[in-house]
Design a protein around this motif. Structure first.
Motif, PDB file in Angstrom:
ATOM      1  N   GLU A 834     -18.458 -10.540  26.550  1.00 49.95           N
ATOM      2  CA  GLU A 834     -18.924 -11.797  26.043  1.00 49.95           C
ATOM      3  C   GLU A 834     -20.142 -11.669  25.760  1.00 49.95           C
ATOM      4  N   LEU A 837     -21.602 -11.377  21.753  1.00 52.88           N
ATOM      5  CA  LEU A 837     -21.697 -12.312  21.062  1.00 52.88           C
ATOM      6  C   LEU A 837     -22.913 -13.226  21.680  1.00 52.88           C
ATOM      7  N   SER A 838     -23.190 -13.198  22.854  1.00 55.56           N
ATOM      8  CA  SER A 838     -24.686 -13.858  23.388  1.00 55.56           C
ATOM      9  C   SER A 838     -25.597 -13.205  22.830  1.00 55.56           C
ATOM     10  N   ILE A 841     -26.348 -14.058  19.172  1.00 54.68           N
ATOM     11  CA  ILE A 841     -26.829 -15.584  18.847  1.00 54.68           C
ATOM     12  C   ILE A 841     -28.208 -15.720  19.481  1.00 54.68           C
ATOM     13  N   LEU A 874     -20.140 -16.358  13.020  1.00 55.92           N
ATOM     14  CA  LEU A 874     -20.088 -18.116  13.724  1.00 55.92           C
ATOM     15  C   LEU A 874     -19.054 -18.746  13.283  1.00 55.92           C
ATOM     16  N   HIS A 877     -15.461 -17.165  14.248  1.00 59.16           N
ATOM     17  CA  HIS A 877     -15.375 -16.964  15.879  1.00 59.16           C
ATOM     18  C   HIS A 877     -15.544 -18.517  16.645  1.00 59.16           C
ATOM     19  N   PHE A 878     -16.013 -19.420  16.123  1.00 61.59           N
ATOM     20  CA  PHE A 878     -16.193 -20.711  17.053  1.00 61.59           C
ATOM     21  C   PHE A 878     -14.990 -21.181  17.042  1.00 61.59           C
ATOM     22  N   ARG A 889     -17.544 -20.244  24.035  1.00 57.75           N
ATOM     23  CA  ARG A 889     -16.939 -20.988  22.866  1.00 57.75           C
ATOM     24  C   ARG A 889     -18.127 -21.922  22.567  1.00 57.75           C
ATOM     25  N   SER A 891     -21.301 -21.902  23.223  1.00 61.03           N
ATOM     26  CA  SER A 891     -22.513 -21.190  22.670  1.00 61.03           C
ATOM     27  C   SER A 891     -22.259 -20.923  21.112  1.00 61.03           C
ATOM     28  N   LEU A 892     -21.116 -20.488  20.724  1.00 61.07           N
ATOM     29  CA  LEU A 892     -20.798 -20.359  19.590  1.00 61.07           C
ATOM     30  C   LEU A 892     -20.954 -21.625  18.540  1.00 61.07           C
ATOM     31  N   LEU A 896     -23.605 -22.420  15.857  1.00 59.82           N
ATOM     32  CA  LEU A 896     -23.337 -22.944  14.526  1.00 59.82           C
ATOM     33  C   LEU A 896     -23.873 -24.275  14.166  1.00 59.82           C
TER      34      LEU A 896
END
Length: 1284
Positions: A834, A837-838, A841, A874, A877-878, A889, A891-892, A896
């Protein structure tokens, strides 16, 4: 034992000290006269004047041991005292008393000299006390918090509130509050900072006690100490939670010795004398050369000395180290003798000369000392170096830090020493990450920042509208001059810091060297093992403070690691053209699922690793040619079931990386040829396991078909890069955000200074008292700003420089490429951790928010392309079903939502491919149930903001006079609607028969819930406010209440957008659900209007209270949202649609024309055909918000009111009374118009249609409803059958 750096290799066994039988042969190595002169030159006594050559006793290797014994003899009075010393009681080795001399919870280091507070105010004393004489000990301040350091007697009793200095016969200095303590307290001394040395001195002959800070006396603190029988004083400290110090009672040389005062622990004086004499002999060997041909001694510079294999020199060194080696294992002697010698070498010559000299010294240590002796010596040497580097004061040219780093580099350049230190010391015993940290000076005067930056300046914060605002005040000529001078000073500071950073990068380049595999494993692979363990400790040890690496260290370590990593990456590219440049770096997706890299217990996108291996084993076999070992699956299953049982034996507790079989795609393999890959821990891996070999791809095992065959770079560098990304996720991002606090402080003081100067200009000259106070405040603010602006320059140079920004930007681009490549693998994307992705962002957020205003993200190369790629990730994958973690999820979704708030990033969303945009909008329009819908709704609102009725504001009108907490919040950005995405939304809502009804039904459901919750909460708040007794409303309840209100407003805005874009969804009654949706909408709008517009109602009273936390609750936001919907339905729609909307609105039993009049400040409906009267100034009216609502919009509201007034009068005249039997038994608002089949129960169409959206069972009998027919048709059919 081989010697590195010399032209020959020598064995220690070949040159051991000779036996008696060999003495005769040894004496013939060189001429006796030359040997005699050489040995006298080497082993001369500096205490006596050199004697004439004729009177000297001849020296040779037979009588050299006897001569050495005489040379190293120490008088009895200089010997270490093994018994008690007068004036001191207790063990000769002084440590902290961890067995009984403490109060509270404390963490004591293994050497019993370091302590960390772990309770409110813990106290601990030493094992030794003094009752006579002059004594001193030193305390290294590791943290600058609340501590009281000093002396106490054994009878002092402490607790969690009272510590050293709070009782009789205890005395303390507190540099945090700058006070001294002995029951009472007074001002004393100076403020201390992390890295300072406090010397605690007690004179029991005169009865005085004093302190020094970094060698500078603070003056006598206490006099007339109690002395006499039974009075003895222990060193003691009381410290609060998480504060830490390190004591030096004399086990190491005092940093600031004081004449006349004795350390509590006696130094090893005799050994110190011997070590210094032996060091002198060693220096002599390095500066004298034998010339057997000429028969004379030649003086040479020690930097030019070479070990050339001369037996005389070797035997001489063997005699020296025979006595020197045991001494070099002692901490005190390593620091006092060896460290001083090596520091002198570094400071005296050029870096190249120093490195050559240190290498030769280390060669001799490894040649003439036993391995365990050298290892102990190197361990103590590195511990001393680390301590000196970490706590040395910051001087203007950073010379102390530079010298310590140069010495560290010189030691690590020695291959054998480097591998030992890397494998056993740097990550195991020491926090070696300290070497990559540049501490910030808390005293700018001592760091010389005033000389480097004589002119101060501070940047003005961007306006409240956010960073995209261009209306920044023009600077004056004086401000421009100051800014330029300040920038030049910052550049001077940056150049000095860059020297230190380059040395730190050199250290990492040495640790990442993979060419030094002669006779063992290369340094890089040892580093990888230790680095992975370091990451594991910090990933799994959150909350265990002693185990964690401080985040400020981690930031510096990350930047140096990136520099070294990119150096080796591009170096490999230079020799391998098929490889990639570091600018194109990414982590191949197979690293995440082939098990070669241990990710500990970190969460994967698809959930737990054991679960993924079971559910995706077929995909692994078909796409990546990897077979999971059934035994591994069984172990994973048992681990899942028995996770609460006792842990396995230590031998079985090896961090598992994987057990897989490879079906190599290059050639077909039969079943018998399949290779079983062993389960390996990080410590068990070899170079081949990482880099691979001919038929083994190492870390890249299981390449999917989407990945190119050519290698990116060396596999080991991929693992380093993976670790760097993990480091950013662990603590670097949080620290980057924390350091912004310095800039915030500068801004706050700058605002205070400007306000004070304005007051000075306005203050009447006759009010001298006020003028004096304002002038004093102005001086304080100016001095504080001067200090903070210089600190800010340091922070910008070390944390927020352009180079550091490029490092974070590079990490962002690496993560984007990694996610893109992982996405192409389909279901295997779920194996990605994970944190990738973190980091993508968070690194974007850091670049956008933390590095300004000095550096802008827009200046970065490829900025637009990077924004677009992140937008695509974003958007896709959100709502990606492969991602199951709730936190990631969310966070995404939040990323966005923030992304669409800023014009640059919103334009990036519009630049992604059309199919991806449409897919994103389709996900946003999915029904709100069973998912976090609030952020989704927020995204849709941001796409509309700027287009709705009265919806062009940045901040609500009633909040303009208040200061926002952070003007850069996404919610405070200027409106930037997206017509392109709005069009996609309109197209999708028209696309299918079920998309719009399901979406709008969920929006209406959530609106009903949110507004009902809001009304319920404000009723509770009002009741609490009306009670006579003192009440406090829970702040959390206020926050939830405000959130429900904001959600209601945003849901109304989404409905306004939908009606504007696709009005036929509500007004085209040819659609089966249009009438039902319109009736539900009218019902909710009337409820909102009635609740908000009622005279002296609940809403009014709560708004008037202006409670903290309910700032956003006001009439304007919710009423303009409702007005926007009504105007769209009743004014802008086609004639047929307007008629339908009017009839539905008026038919709703909750409709009150007075609520519509309230919008324009009218208490009662006007008479049809007359002009509207002027609004009452005391009432709410849209006409009062001319800055927010245009003239055209106000005209439309007036038109709507006139229309509803006329239609309402006509409806009232035409309405016929309806009997109660004909009313719907559910709502009692509409006549019965539908009958359910087959049960035959009846209701109005609005009720049954709304019910059938969520449930197919009858209201009354719970039978399944097959069809709904008009009530008139059913009645006529029944009458026909009766007639028949």
């Amino acid at each position: 034992m081989a010697s590195k750096g010399s032209s020959m290799s020598f064995s220690r066994k070949s040159y051991r000290l000779t036996s008696d039988a060999e003495k005769s042969r040894v004496t013939g190595i060189v001429q006796e006269k030359l040997l005699n002169d050489y040995l006298h030159r080497i082993f001369s006594s500096s205490e006596h004047a050199p004697t004439a050559a004729t009177s000297r006793k001849p020296l040779n290797f037979q009588n050299l041991p006897e001569h050495l014994d005489q040379l190293l003899h120490v008088d009895n009075e200089d010997e270490e005292s093994q018994g008690q010393v007068e004036g001191r009681l207790g063990p000769s080795t002084v440590v902290l008393d961890h067995t009984g001399g403490f109060e509270g919870l404390l963490l004591v280091d293994d050497d019993l000299l370091g302590v960390i507070g772990h309770s409110n105010f813990g106290t601990i004393r030493s094992t030794t006390c003094v009752y006579k004489g002059k004594w001193v000990y030193e305390v290294l301040i590791s943290s600058q918090g609340l501590m009281q350091i000093g002396w106490c007697t054994i009878n002092c009793r402490f607790n969690q509130e009272e510590g050293v200095g709070d009782t009789h016969n205890s005395y303390a200095y507190d540099g945090n509050r700058v006070r001294k303590w002995n029951v009472t307290t007074t001002n004393y001394g100076k403020a201390w900072a992390a890295g300072d040395i406090v010397s605690c001195l007690i004179d029991l002959d005169d009865g005085t006690l004093s302190f020094c800070l970094n060698g500078m006396s603070l003056g006598t603190a206490f006099e007339n100490l109690s002395r006499g029988l039974g009075m003895a004083y222990f060193p003691a400290i009381s410290l609060s939670f998480k504060e830490s110090v390190a004591f030096n009672f004399g086990s190491r040389p005092l940093r600031y010795p004081v004449a006349g005062y004795r350390p509590l622990q006696d130094p090893p004086r005799a050994d110190l004398v011997r070590a210094q004499k032996l060091l002198g002999c060693f220096r002599a060997v390095l500066s004298v050369e034998l010339d057997p041909v000429e028969g004379r001694l030649v003086e040479k510079d020690s930097s030019e000395w070479q070990l050339q294999g001369q037996p005389t020199v070797l035997l001489t060194l063997a005699h020296i180290f025979h006595r020197f080696a045991p001494l070099l294992r002692k901490v005190y002697l390593v620091e006092a003798v060896l460290m001083s010698f090596l520091r002198g070498v570094v400071e005296a010559g050029t870096p190249a000369q120093a490195q050559s000299m240190v290498r030769r010294v280390l060669d001799l240590l490894w040649l003439f000392m036993e391995d365990y002796e050298v290892q102990d010596c190197l361990k103590q040497l590195m511990m001393s170096l680390l301590r000196l580097y970490r706590f040395s004061p910051i001087v203007p040219d950073l010379s102390l830090q530079i010298h310590y780093l140069q010495l560290t580099i010189a030691i690590l350049r020695h291959e054998k020493s480097r591998k030992f230190l890397l494998g056993n010391v740097l990550f195991d015993v020491l926090r070696s990450v300290v070497f990559f940290y540049i501490k910030s000076p808390l005293r700018v005067e001592e760091a010389g920042l005033q000389e480097l930056i004589p002119t101060t300046w501070w940047p003005h914060r961007s306006s409240r509208e956010g960073k995209d605002s261009k209306d920044v005040k023009d600077e004056t000529a004086e401000e421009h001059r100051r800014r330029r001078a300040y920038e030049r000073g910052c550049q001077r500071l940056k150049k000095r810091i860059e020297v230190v950073e380059e040395l730190q990068v050199q250290i990492l380049k040495l640790l990442l060297n993979n060419k030094d595999d002669n006779g063992g494993e290369a340094s890089r692979y040892i580093f990888l093992t230790k680095f992975r363990k370091f990451l594991q400790e910090n990933a799994s040890g959150r909350g265990n403070m002693p185990m964690l690496c401080p985040p400020e260290y981690m930031v510096c370590f990350l930047h140096r690691l990136i520099s070294a990593l990119r150096y080796y990456w591009d170096e490999y590219k230079a020799s391998n053209p098929r490889a990639s440049f570091s600018e194109e770096a990414y982590i191949p997706p197979q690293v995440f699922y082939n098990g070669k890299v241990d990710y500990f217990d970190l969460q994967r996108l698809g959930g737990l690793l054991s679960h993924l291996r079971k559910t995706l084993k077929d995909d692994l076999a078909s796409k990546a040619n990897i077979l999971i070992d059934p035994l591994e699956l069984q172990v994973a299953t048992m681990d899942d079931l028995d996770e609460d049982e006792e842990p396995a034996p230590a031998a079985a507790q090896v961090p598992c990386t994987a057990a897989v079989s490879l079906m190599t795609p290059r050639r077909p393999l039969t079943t018998s040829e399949k290779v079983k890959v062993r389960t390996l821990s990080a410590e068990q891996r070899t170079r081949e396991d990482i880099e691979g070999s001919h038929w083994n791809e190492g870390l890249l095992l299981g390449r999917p078909p989407e990945e190119p065959e050519q290698p990116l770079t060396e596999n080991s560098l991929l693992e380093v890069l993976d670790g760097a990304i993990m480091m950013y996720n662990l603590s670097v991002h949080q620290q980057l955000g924390k350091m912004v606090g310095v800039s915030d402080d500068v801004n706050e003081y700058a605002i205070a200074l400007r306000d004070t100067e304005d007051k000075l200009r306005r203050c009447p000259k006759r009010r001298k008292d006020i003028l004096a106070e304002l002038t004093k405040s102005q001086k304080v603010f100016s001095e504080k700003l001067d200090h903070l602006s210089r600190r800010l320059a340091w922070v910008h140079a070390t944390v927020y420089s352009q180079e550091k920004m490029l490092d974070i930007y590079w990490l962002l681009r690496v993560c984007l490429r990694t996610i893109e490549h992982g996405d192409r693998t389909g279901s295997l994307f779920a194996f990605m951790p994970e944190f990738y992705l973190s980091v993508a962002i968070n690194s974007y957020s850091a670049l956008k928010n933390y590095f300004g205003p000095v550096h802008s993200m827009e200046e970065l190369p490829g900025y637009e392309e990077t924004l677009t790629r992140l937008a695509a990730i974003l958007a896709k994958h959100f709502a990606d079903t492969r991602i199951v973690g709730t936190d990631i999820r969310d966070s995404l979704m939040q990323a966005l939502a923030s992304y669409v708030c800023y014009p640059h990033s919103l334009r990036a969303v519009e630049r992604i491919p059309e199919e991806q945009r449409i897919a994103m909008v389709r996900s946003l329009l999915a029904p709100y149930e069973q998912r976090p819908w609030a952020q989704t709704n927020w995204i849709l609102v941001r796409l509309w903001r700027g287009c709705g009725f009265g919806y062009r504001y940045t901040r609500l009108p009633h909040l303009l006079k208040t200061k926002p907490e952070d003007a850069n919040l996404p919610s405070l950005q200027k409106p930037c609607p997206s017509t392109l995405l709005q069009q996609h939304m309109a197209d999708l809502l028209r696309e299918g028969p079920d998309v719009a009804p399901s979406f709008l039904n969920s929006v209406l459901n959530q609106l009903n819930w949110a507004f009902s919750e809001f009304i319920g909460m404000i009723q509770e708040i009002q009741q609490a406010a009306e009670r006579l007794e003192r009440n406090f409303v829970d702040s959390r309840q206020l926050k939830v209440c405000a959130t429900c209100f904001d959600l209601s407003v945003s849901l109304l805005r989404v409905l306004e957008m939908t009606i504007t874009l696709v009005p036929e969804i509500f007004l085209d009654w040819a659609r089966p659900t249009s009438e039902m949706l319109l009736r539900r909408l009218a019902q909710l709008l009337n409820q909102v209007l009635n609740r908000v517009t009622a005279e002296r109602n609940l809403f009014d009273r709560v708004v008037t209270l202006r409670l903290p936390g309910l700032e956003s609750v006001d009439h304007y936001p919710i009423l303009v949202a409702v007005t926007g919907i009504l105007v769209r339905l009743l004014v802008h729609g086609p004639a047929s649609g307007t008629e339908r909307a009017t009839s539905v609105l008026l038919a709703d039993p909750c409709f009150q024309l007075r609520s519509i009049c309230y919008l324009l400040g009218q208490p009662e409906p006007p008479t049809p055909g007359t002009a509207l009267p002027a609004p009452d100034q005391k009432r709410f009216s849209l006409q009062s918000y001319t800055d927010y609502i245009s003239v055209e919009e106000l005209a439309q509201v007036e038109q709507m009111l006139a229309h509803l007034t006329s239609a309402s009068a006509q409806a009232a005249a035409a309405s016929l009374p309806t009997s109660e039997e004909d009313l719907c038994p559910i709502c009692y608002a509409h006549p019965i118009s539908a009958v359910f089949q087959p049960c035959g129960h009846k209701s109005c169409k609005a009720c049954i249609n709304q019910h059938l959206m969520n449930n197919k069972d009858c209201f009354f009998c719970k039978a399944t409803i097959v069809s709904v027919e008009d009530w008139e048709k059913a009645a006529s059919a029944s009458s026909t059958s009766s007639a028949a």
